[in-house]
Design an enzyme around this catalytic site. Structure first.
Site, PDB file in Angstrom:
ATOM      1  N   ARG A   1      37.659  36.062  26.645  1.00  0.00           N
ATOM      2  CA  ARG A   1      38.075  37.467  26.732  1.00  0.00           C
ATOM      3  C   ARG A   1      38.890  37.782  25.480  1.00  0.00           C
ATOM      4  O   ARG A   1      38.328  38.124  24.456  1.00  0.00           O
ATOM      5  CB  ARG A   1      38.850  37.665  28.043  1.00  0.00           C
ATOM      6  CG  ARG A   1      39.081  39.097  28.428  1.00  0.00           C
ATOM      7  CD  ARG A   1      39.621  39.237  29.837  1.00  0.00           C
ATOM      8  NE  ARG A   1      40.884  38.548  30.073  1.00  0.00           N
ATOM      9  CZ  ARG A   1      41.573  38.598  31.216  1.00  0.00           C
ATOM     10  NH1 ARG A   1      41.114  39.311  32.232  1.00  0.00           N
ATOM     11  NH2 ARG A   1      42.706  37.952  31.352  1.00  0.00           N
TER      12      ARG A   1
ATOM     13  N   LYS B   1      51.127  44.105  36.449  1.00  0.00           N
ATOM     14  CA  LYS B   1      50.096  45.096  36.098  1.00  0.00           C
ATOM     15  C   LYS B   1      49.508  45.742  37.361  1.00  0.00           C
ATOM     16  O   LYS B   1      49.712  45.234  38.469  1.00  0.00           O
ATOM     17  CB  LYS B   1      49.011  44.416  35.263  1.00  0.00           C
ATOM     18  CG  LYS B   1      48.313  43.283  35.979  1.00  0.00           C
ATOM     19  CD  LYS B   1      47.589  42.361  35.004  1.00  0.00           C
ATOM     20  CE  LYS B   1      46.826  41.287  35.755  1.00  0.00           C
ATOM     21  NZ  LYS B   1      46.309  40.255  34.858  1.00  0.00           N
TER      22      LYS B   1
ATOM     23  N   MET C   1      34.925  57.460  55.009  1.00  0.00           N
ATOM     24  CA  MET C   1      35.956  57.718  54.010  1.00  0.00           C
ATOM     25  C   MET C   1      37.373  57.664  54.589  1.00  0.00           C
ATOM     26  O   MET C   1      38.289  57.138  53.968  1.00  0.00           O
ATOM     27  CB  MET C   1      35.726  59.073  53.334  1.00  0.00           C
ATOM     28  CG  MET C   1      36.627  59.278  52.126  1.00  0.00           C
ATOM     29  SD  MET C   1      36.497  60.895  51.369  1.00  0.00           S
ATOM     30  CE  MET C   1      34.864  60.843  50.673  1.00  0.00           C
TER      31      MET C   1
ATOM     32  N   TYR D   1      27.731  56.311  60.525  1.00  0.00           N
ATOM     33  CA  TYR D   1      26.624  56.726  59.668  1.00  0.00           C
ATOM     34  C   TYR D   1      25.546  55.650  59.612  1.00  0.00           C
ATOM     35  O   TYR D   1      25.855  54.457  59.569  1.00  0.00           O
ATOM     36  CB  TYR D   1      27.113  56.942  58.228  1.00  0.00           C
ATOM     37  CG  TYR D   1      28.058  58.107  58.063  1.00  0.00           C
ATOM     38  CD1 TYR D   1      27.673  59.404  58.394  1.00  0.00           C
ATOM     39  CD2 TYR D   1      29.333  57.905  57.544  1.00  0.00           C
ATOM     40  CE1 TYR D   1      28.541  60.477  58.219  1.00  0.00           C
ATOM     41  CE2 TYR D   1      30.205  58.962  57.356  1.00  0.00           C
ATOM     42  CZ  TYR D   1      29.809  60.254  57.699  1.00  0.00           C
ATOM     43  OH  TYR D   1      30.662  61.296  57.523  1.00  0.00           O
TER      44      TYR D   1
END
Ligand SMILES: *Cc1c(COP(=O)(O)O)cnc(C)c1O
Length: 384
Positions: free
Chosen positions: A136, A38, A316, A268
């Site tokens: 689940r 998956k 980013m 930043y």
């Protein structure tokens, strides 16, 4: 136009084959392997991983959705495919058509499949899931026995398997034993009613490592196929783990090296101030590539065989690392985010710890911007 990658992942398909052989050695030749592919083969590339696994000793595939199943069907019309999640109502026809095995938790789901398959003059092989503690999918053990018996009576459905899923195999032995006992009770009860499912399966990677006493007849490893070991609070990792090889190395490059004076802030938000004069490399990976922002000021990368810490916030497309101690570090150098350089290596488990997450998320978080390169890659200059 020749294109040079800023960040790329080298996937060693031979390592995947070897990891399957190592798992085989431990479980023996009688036990089936549903190889879990998956999330784009845990970020390694579904098509390539599935083709490779078809050439190794696995018996089927586990997927999370129809799109993944169809990629595998595109490679081969026959291979057994188990849908690990539920099927959406709109998908029933395709699932039956393509011979994909659904996992069902309720009689309603099984009946819908029977009705659809009957209408199509087909039959559908289902796996019934028992919820022994994951909470689940699956029917609770009290109801599972009746459910399985009723599923067996549906006209266009055959019972292909009964399964459960461990919630804490790497952490909690007594909870896991409890799950095994609940599952065993269900199996005994259905056998008592004359039902013998062709397949019984429970073990994910962690259970394969830590719960060896109860493997049933099929196992469902994901992470181990890719050479990554689930680490939890349970200490003794079985003999298998050191023999597995991580199949994915994640790389980027040094874009620039500069010297900065004591007291200079980086990136930043000024979360880092140089405590002394430093040499800093800007590298070509960021959270847009799936390199977690949580790695900021914590994680390490390899440059010229040396560990270099991330300085300041990951941005980013770029991040900064300390190369003060790396003689000769310069623009163009290859950077290992995951993988080996010289004597050093960084594992997905280690990067996951720095980022406060798990190796599964590290791998599946690598974005589509990062090309997966197969075989012996030229690395930074591969591609077109
Ligand atoms: C993902 C998954 C697996 C494989 O888990 P790993 O921990 O990667 O081995 C097995 N079974 C089910 C139901 C899953 O969802």
């Amino acid at each position: 136009m020749r294109c040079f990658y800023r960040s790329w992942a080298e996937v060693d398909l031979v390592a995947v084959c070897r990891n399957v052989s190592e798992i085989r050695t431990v479980i023996g030749s009688e036990t089936g392997i549903i190889s879990v592919v998956k999330a784009d083969g845990y970020g390694h590339g579904l098509r390539e991983i599935a083709s490779t696994l078809m050439e190794s000793q696995v018996d089927g595939f586990g997927v999370a959705n129809l799109g993944e199943a169809q990629v595998i069907r595109g490679l081969d019309p026959e291979w057994p495919i188990l849908m690990l999640g539920t099927c959406l109502g709109e998908e029933l026809e395709t699932v039956v058509e393509e011979g994909i095995m659904p996992t069902v938790s309720t009689l309603d789901e099984a009946t819908a499949f029977s009705t659809m398959a009957g209408r199509m003059k087909r039959s559908v092989a289902v796996h019934v899931k028992v919820d022994t503690g994951m909470g689940r999918l699956g029917a609770v053990p009290d109801q599972a026995v009746d459910l399985i018996e009723r599923v067996c009576r549906l006209p266009a459905v055959t019972l292909a398997g009964v399964c459960t899923h461990y919630a804490a195999a790497e952490d909690d032995p007594s909870f896991s034993r409890g799950q095994t006992e609940e599952f065993d009770k269900v199996i005994r009860a259905i056998r008592h009613r004359g039902i013998e499912p062709p397949m019984l399966h429970a073990s994910n990677s962690a259970a394969l490592l830590y719960e060896r006493q109860q493997e049933y007849d099929t196992v469902r490893p994901g992470l181990l196929l890719y050479g990554v070991v689930p680490k939890g609070r349970r200490a003794a990792v079985r003999a298998l783990s050191p023999r597995l090889k991580p199949a994915l190395e994640w790389k980027c490059r040094v874009a620039l090296v500069k010297s900065i004076p004591k007291g200079k802030p980086l990136s930043y938000g000024h979360t880092f101030y140089a405590p002394r004069p430093m040499r800093v490399a800007t590298i070509t990976v960021g959270y847009g590539d799936g390199y977690f922002r949580a790695a900021s000021n914590r994680a390490e990368v390899l440059i010229r065989g040396k560990r270099c810490r991330i300085l300041g916030l990951v941005t980013m497309d770029q991040a900064m690392v300390d190369v003060t101690h790396v003689a000769g570090a310069q623009a163009g150098d290859e950077v290992a985010l995951l993988g080996c350089q010289g004597e050093e290596r960084i594992l997905a488990e280690e990067l996951a710890d720095w980022c406060g997450t798990i190796p599964w998320e590290i791998l599946t978080n690598i974005t589509q911007r990062v090309p997966r390169v197969y075989g012996k890659a030229e690395g930074a200059t591969a591609g077109s």
